[in-house]
Design an enzyme around this catalytic site. Structure first.
Site, PDB file in Angstrom:
ATOM      1  N   HIS A 280       0.861  -1.049   0.041  1.00  0.00           N
ATOM      2  CA  HIS A 280       0.099   0.090  -0.186  1.00  0.00           C
ATOM      3  C   HIS A 280       1.072   1.249  -0.052  1.00  0.00           C
ATOM      4  CE1 HIS A 280      -3.801   2.125   1.918  1.00  0.00           C
ATOM      5  NE2 HIS A 280      -2.837   2.992   1.464  1.00  0.00           N
ATOM      6  N   LEU A 281       0.769   2.137  -1.046  1.00  0.00           N
ATOM      7  CA  LEU A 281       1.781   3.170  -1.138  1.00  0.00           C
ATOM      8  C   LEU A 281       1.958   3.928   0.310  1.00  0.00           C
ATOM      9  CD1 LEU A 281       2.584   5.533  -3.862  1.00  0.00           C
ATOM     10  CD2 LEU A 281       1.684   6.637  -1.623  1.00  0.00           C
ATOM     11  N   HIS A 282       3.068   4.237   0.348  1.00  0.00           N
ATOM     12  CA  HIS A 282       3.514   4.844   1.793  1.00  0.00           C
ATOM     13  C   HIS A 282       4.686   5.667   1.677  1.00  0.00           C
ATOM     14  CE1 HIS A 282       5.296   0.883   2.236  1.00  0.00           C
ATOM     15  NE2 HIS A 282       6.047   1.273   3.195  1.00  0.00           N
ATOM     16  N   LEU A 283       4.643   6.791   2.198  1.00  0.00           N
ATOM     17  CA  LEU A 283       6.007   7.867   2.084  1.00  0.00           C
ATOM     18  C   LEU A 283       6.479   7.766   3.511  1.00  0.00           C
ATOM     19  CD1 LEU A 283       7.579   9.834   0.644  1.00  0.00           C
ATOM     20  CD2 LEU A 283       5.919  11.524   1.187  1.00  0.00           C
TER      21      LEU A 283
END
Length: 141
Positions: A98-101
């Site tokens: 899940h995209l995460h920064l």
């Protein structure tokens, strides 16, 4: 929410997490595998596996929240620096899909290192790739 995605569950409020900020589009929470104190993850509420999947408006929301978190980290922790890190797919070192920064406060001599050593490449060696990636020569923008 996507099935067994832990970040979707955190965004939905059904999985515990040390949340430090949330809005309509994003959630920011302390990383349970933090590499430095204050290491925070920013995720979009809408599931996107990676940068290739995320909608531009959701990516913009992640960036806005990261900026807000970085400001808070600066005022509260006064770090020597800050590293933003975003990985895509297993080959790109992504571990939760899940995209995460990552927003990582840094201290001088914190023993974190770049994963590569930068060294200049002559411009003539870059020309072929520059032509392949040049968006100015295509209708795709």
């Amino acid at each position: 929410m996507t099935g067994d995605c832990v970040f979707c569950a955190i965004a939905a409020g059904t999985h515990p997490a040390p949340v430090v900020y949330e809005d309509e589009d994003t959630v920011a929470f302390l990383d349970i595998t933090a590499v430095t104190p204050g290491h925070t993850l920013v995720v979009p509420r809408r599931h996107a596996a990676d940068l290739w999947e995320i909608r531009p408006e959701d990516w913009a929301a992640v960036a806005r929240t990261a900026h807000r978190i970085a400001s808070r980290i600066r005022s509260e922790l006064d770090p020597d620096g800050l590293t933003l890190f975003q990985a895509n797919r297993a080959a790109g070192w992504q571990d939760v899909f899940h995209l995460h920064l990552h927003v990582v406060p840094r201290a001088t001599n914190d023993r974190l290192h770049r994963p590569w050593v930068a060294s200049p490449v002559p411009l003539e060696r870059l020309e072929g790739m520059r032509r392949r990636l040049d968006l100015r020569t295509t209708a795709q923008n």
